[in-house]
Write an enzyme that holds these catalytic residues in place. Structure first.
Site, PDB file in Angstrom:
ATOM      1  N   HIS A  94       0.847  -1.208   0.000  1.00 44.78           N
ATOM      2  CA  HIS A  94       0.000   0.000   0.000  1.00 44.78           C
ATOM      3  C   HIS A  94       0.874   1.247   0.000  1.00 44.78           C
ATOM      4  O   HIS A  94       2.016   1.220   0.490  1.00 44.78           O
ATOM      5  CB  HIS A  94      -0.955   0.002   1.193  1.00 44.78           C
ATOM      6  CG  HIS A  94      -0.296   0.161   2.538  1.00 44.78           C
ATOM      7  ND1 HIS A  94      -0.118   1.385   3.139  1.00 44.78           N
ATOM      8  CD2 HIS A  94       0.239  -0.750   3.381  1.00 44.78           C
ATOM      9  CE1 HIS A  94       0.478   1.211   4.312  1.00 44.78           C
ATOM     10  NE2 HIS A  94       0.703  -0.076   4.479  1.00 44.78           N
ATOM     11  N   ASP A  96      -0.692   4.375   0.858  1.00 44.63           N
ATOM     12  CA  ASP A  96      -1.274   5.404   1.720  1.00 44.63           C
ATOM     13  C   ASP A  96      -0.510   5.401   3.032  1.00 44.63           C
ATOM     14  O   ASP A  96       0.206   4.435   3.343  1.00 44.63           O
ATOM     15  CB  ASP A  96      -2.774   5.161   1.956  1.00 44.63           C
ATOM     16  CG  ASP A  96      -3.062   3.826   2.634  1.00 44.63           C
ATOM     17  OD1 ASP A  96      -2.473   2.803   2.214  1.00 44.63           O
ATOM     18  OD2 ASP A  96      -3.863   3.802   3.596  1.00 44.63           O
ATOM     19  N   ASP A 127       6.434   2.145   6.188  1.00 44.75           N
ATOM     20  CA  ASP A 127       5.038   1.656   6.126  1.00 44.75           C
ATOM     21  C   ASP A 127       4.285   2.428   5.061  1.00 44.75           C
ATOM     22  O   ASP A 127       3.593   3.384   5.353  1.00 44.75           O
ATOM     23  CB  ASP A 127       4.415   1.839   7.515  1.00 44.75           C
ATOM     24  CG  ASP A 127       3.008   1.288   7.623  1.00 44.75           C
ATOM     25  OD1 ASP A 127       2.534   0.635   6.677  1.00 44.75           O
ATOM     26  OD2 ASP A 127       2.356   1.539   8.653  1.00 44.75           O
ATOM     27  N   GLU A 161      -5.115   1.069   2.955  1.00 48.08           N
ATOM     28  CA  GLU A 161      -4.771   0.055   3.961  1.00 48.08           C
ATOM     29  C   GLU A 161      -4.871   0.612   5.379  1.00 48.08           C
ATOM     30  O   GLU A 161      -5.364  -0.058   6.285  1.00 48.08           O
ATOM     31  CB  GLU A 161      -3.340  -0.460   3.721  1.00 48.08           C
ATOM     32  CG  GLU A 161      -2.983  -1.703   4.538  1.00 48.08           C
ATOM     33  CD  GLU A 161      -2.412  -1.421   5.914  1.00 48.08           C
ATOM     34  OE1 GLU A 161      -2.336  -2.363   6.720  1.00 48.08           O
ATOM     35  OE2 GLU A 161      -2.053  -0.263   6.234  1.00 48.08           O
ATOM     36  N   ASP A 190       4.635  -5.767   4.593  1.00 47.32           N
ATOM     37  CA  ASP A 190       4.077  -4.581   5.249  1.00 47.32           C
ATOM     38  C   ASP A 190       4.139  -4.756   6.762  1.00 47.32           C
ATOM     39  O   ASP A 190       3.136  -4.628   7.456  1.00 47.32           O
ATOM     40  CB  ASP A 190       2.618  -4.395   4.768  1.00 47.32           C
ATOM     41  CG  ASP A 190       1.978  -3.169   5.372  1.00 47.32           C
ATOM     42  OD1 ASP A 190       2.720  -2.274   5.811  1.00 47.32           O
ATOM     43  OD2 ASP A 190       0.734  -3.102   5.411  1.00 47.32           O
ATOM     44  N   HIS A 222     -19.984  27.477  28.323  1.00 45.42           N
ATOM     45  CA  HIS A 222     -18.991  28.047  29.237  1.00 45.42           C
ATOM     46  C   HIS A 222     -19.031  27.217  30.539  1.00 45.42           C
ATOM     47  O   HIS A 222     -20.097  27.075  31.154  1.00 45.42           O
ATOM     48  CB  HIS A 222     -19.379  29.507  29.499  1.00 45.42           C
ATOM     49  CG  HIS A 222     -18.379  30.275  30.312  1.00 45.42           C
ATOM     50  ND1 HIS A 222     -17.978  29.922  31.578  1.00 45.42           N
ATOM     51  CD2 HIS A 222     -17.692  31.415  30.011  1.00 45.42           C
ATOM     52  CE1 HIS A 222     -17.108  30.787  32.034  1.00 45.42           C
ATOM     53  NE2 HIS A 222     -16.911  31.725  31.094  1.00 45.42           N
ATOM     54  N   ARG A 337      -7.635  -5.109  19.012  1.00 46.83           N
ATOM     55  CA  ARG A 337      -6.924  -6.019  18.095  1.00 46.83           C
ATOM     56  C   ARG A 337      -7.520  -7.414  18.234  1.00 46.83           C
ATOM     57  O   ARG A 337      -7.806  -7.870  19.344  1.00 46.83           O
ATOM     58  CB  ARG A 337      -5.425  -6.036  18.413  1.00 46.83           C
ATOM     59  CG  ARG A 337      -4.725  -4.702  18.188  1.00 46.83           C
ATOM     60  CD  ARG A 337      -4.549  -4.366  16.726  1.00 46.83           C
ATOM     61  NE  ARG A 337      -4.144  -2.967  16.561  1.00 46.83           N
ATOM     62  CZ  ARG A 337      -3.812  -2.421  15.406  1.00 46.83           C
ATOM     63  NH1 ARG A 337      -3.836  -3.118  14.291  1.00 46.83           N
ATOM     64  NH2 ARG A 337      -3.474  -1.157  15.327  1.00 46.83           N
ATOM     65  N   HIS A 439       3.779   4.732  12.158  1.00 39.63           N
ATOM     66  CA  HIS A 439       2.653   5.535  12.666  1.00 39.63           C
ATOM     67  C   HIS A 439       3.105   6.591  13.672  1.00 39.63           C
ATOM     68  O   HIS A 439       2.283   7.294  14.244  1.00 39.63           O
ATOM     69  CB  HIS A 439       1.574   4.670  13.342  1.00 39.63           C
ATOM     70  CG  HIS A 439       0.896   3.716  12.400  1.00 39.63           C
ATOM     71  ND1 HIS A 439      -0.331   3.163  12.645  1.00 39.63           N
ATOM     72  CD2 HIS A 439       1.266   3.223  11.198  1.00 39.63           C
ATOM     73  CE1 HIS A 439      -0.672   2.368  11.647  1.00 39.63           C
ATOM     74  NE2 HIS A 439       0.303   2.389  10.751  1.00 39.63           N
TER      75      HIS A 439
HETATM   76  C1  LIG Z   1       2.774  -3.284  11.395  1.00 45.33           C
HETATM   77  C2  LIG Z   1       1.478  -3.186  10.603  1.00 45.33           C
HETATM   78  C3  LIG Z   1       1.028  -4.561  10.201  1.00 45.33           C
HETATM   79  C4  LIG Z   1       1.681  -2.281   9.420  1.00 45.33           C
HETATM   80  C5  LIG Z   1       0.407  -1.950   8.658  1.00 45.33           C
HETATM   81  N1  LIG Z   1       0.666  -1.133   7.529  1.00 45.33           N
HETATM   82  C6  LIG Z   1      -0.534  -1.145   9.526  1.00 45.33           C
HETATM   83  O1  LIG Z   1      -0.168  -0.146  10.082  1.00 45.33           O
HETATM   84  N2  LIG Z   1      -1.783  -1.567   9.588  1.00 45.33           N
HETATM   85  C7  LIG Z   1      -2.794  -0.883  10.310  1.00 45.33           C
HETATM   86  C8  LIG Z   1      -2.762  -1.180  11.769  1.00 45.33           C
HETATM   87  O2  LIG Z   1      -3.350  -0.377  12.523  1.00 45.33           O
HETATM   88  O3  LIG Z   1      -2.195  -2.184  12.215  1.00 45.33           O
END
Ligand SMILES: CC(C)C[C@H](N)C(=O)NCC(=O)O
Length: 472
Positions: A94, A96, A127, A161, A190, A222, A337, A439
């Site tokens: 990707h 982006d 990334d 992505e 990635d 306020h 996650r 990130h």
């Molecule tokens: C380390 C991740 C797998 C890299 C990937 N490009 C990513 O950032 N995905 C989105 C996420 O929030 O994990």
């Protein structure tokens, strides 16, 4: 083939990476959509100039939370070679990126690739712009030496992505019997290594991303004039957010922990055998205490257990200074996650039901709305597959060592779709360093990883060509 090992593509990759990093292709910012479209055009042009059969596939529109729509960036597909006697690999990547601003604390302009002591700093460097370019350069290297590619190579490059790969699932489904029909293997680069040792990745976590909006008065108030008379949306929101996870990291949403597949003895042993320096890890991220103080627990919670992260609150006052406002509407952004055997549809219900029940107990007159905006499943591969043997051989050839076999705590939303829809085997071959700062501020890709990574990809194409056709 051995000629590649001393082949140094010195200037052109860096120039290309600089051009790519210069584009603020932030998929999460609707204001940057024109840049993202330009980025996709640039990637397509690069592949076209190399003689690939290239298409920019229209994948429609995305609906924004306010109900408006926005054109999605086209997906770039490309093909080099169509020899039926060769394997066909499809490289996914990707272009982006996540948002980045100098004032976030970057030492250099995030969109001006800057070389400091052998590290190339810029948003998206690791990334995922450099790894995508490294694959392109691997093909270019064969071309530059007038050598036939040992396998047919296809590319799928997307621009969404970082925000959940909107539109890509449908595109893969639509092209399953066309573009993907002759693909044998899918390769993704990635993610990153765990240490200075190269790694092959065999699992990723999925991600369910939520917005929780609490709305109260019709406008901001306020806090001196109205404070004490209204039930404040922010207080409600912080109250419910605080019930998601305990200080020791235990997820409090009923049903989430129960769904997780138990850690097997074999996994425990694998984690035990991985070389991982906890002190180094602490130093890298600048903390003096971690959630767990033994390696297996830490790795398991990084890769193998779900986690809740609260990312931010839209509508909250966050500028410098001391504005004394009661925000009328605030929206928390948090994600969970995902790991085997969690199911995003189930998680959506569990989170929504739980937050509404906690909110109801507050007896607040404010309104709560919970939305799941990303629902990506986890992915897991079979490390016994010949793809992984080929990966080990390529690592050995270029880095002269055995790779770590690792999982990834982050999410590549499309990995699971590739597996489920195409039925093809996938390998993840990171070239990013363990300290690349994805990130984060000062994201970088080292020249070493970029250049040696390119050689590694070249070697891998050769190794894959050696897999017997019956193993597909
Ligand atoms: C380390 C991740 C797998 C890299 C990937 N490009 C990513 O950032 N995905 C989105 C996420 O929030 O994990």
């Amino acid at each position: 083939y051995c000629r590649f090992l001393s082949f140094r593509p010195i200037s052109f990759p860096v120039v290309s990476l600089r051009d790519w990093v210069a584009i603020e292709s932030d998929s999460s910012n609707v204001q940057k959509r024109a840049d993202l479209h330009r980025m996709m055009e640039m990637a397509a042009e690069k592949l076209r100039l190399m003689g690939g059969t290239v298409e920019l596939v229209d994948i429609g529109e995305q609906e924004l939370p306010d109900g408006t729509t926005l054109t999605l960036p086209k997906v770039v597909t490309a093909q080099f070679g169509s020899d039926p006697n060769k394997h066909t690999v499809c490289v996914y990547g990707h272009v982006d990126v996540q948002p980045a601003k100098l004032e976030d604390g970057w030492a250099t302009d995030p969109y001006n690739l800057t070389d400091i002591n052998g590290n190339l700093y810029g948003r998206g460097a690791s990334d995922n712009k450099a790894p995508v370019l490294a694959w392109i350069h691997a093909v270019q290297a064969y071309q530059a030496l007038s050598m036939d590619l040992p396998v047919n190579v296809k590319f799928v490059i997307e621009g969404m992505e970082e925000t959940g790969s909107n539109g890509l699932d449908a595109m893969i489904l639509a092209q399953r019997d066309t573009f993907f029909s002759d693909v044998d293997y899918i390769i993704i680069s990635d993610c990153g290594w765990l240490s200075r040792r190269p790694a092959l990745t065999y699992g990723t976590r999925g991600n369910c991303y939520f917005f929780a909006e609490v709305e109260g008065p019709k406008q901001d108030l306020h806090s001196g004039v109205y404070g004490g008379t209204v039930i404040e949306p922010m207080t409600d929101l912080i109250g419910i957010l605080d019930t998601l996870i305990s200080p020791s990291g235990k997820i409090l949403i009923p049903g989430i922990r129960e769904a997780v597949a138990p850690l097997s003895d074999e996994e425990w042993k694998m984690y035990q055998d991985i070389q991982f320096d906890m002190e180094n890890y602490k130093n890298k991220i600048g903390v003096n205490q971690l959630m767990y103080n033994n390696k297996v627990d830490l790795l398991a919670h990084m890769w193998r257990y779900p986690t809740v992260t609260i990312h931010g609150i839209e509508g909250a006052f966050s500028d410098p200074g001391t504005k004394t406002v009661i925000p009328a509407k605030v929206t928390a952004k948090f994600s969970i996650r995902q790991v085997p055997n969690m199911d995003p549809a189930m998680v959506k219900k569990q989170v929504s039901d739980y937050l509404h029940s906690v909110f109801a107990k507050r007896k607040s007159p404010n309104k709560l709305k919970v939305t799941m905006v990303i629902g990506a499943k986890p992915w897991l591969a079979d490390t016994q597959h010949p793809l992984y043997e080929a990966g080990k051989a390529a690592v050995k050839r270029v880095f002269d060592m055995e790779p770590d076999l690792i999982r990834e705590g982050g999410t590549i939303p499309i990995a699971r779709t590739f597996q489920d829809v195409t039925g093809k085997s996938i390998i993840m071959m990171p070239i990013g360093g363990f300290d690349d700062g994805l990130h984060s501020q000062n994201e970088k890709m080292s020249r070493y990883n970029y250049i040696e990574g390119t050689k590694y990809f070249i070697a891998y194409l050769h190794e894959v060509s050696q897999i017997t056709k019956t193993s597909v």
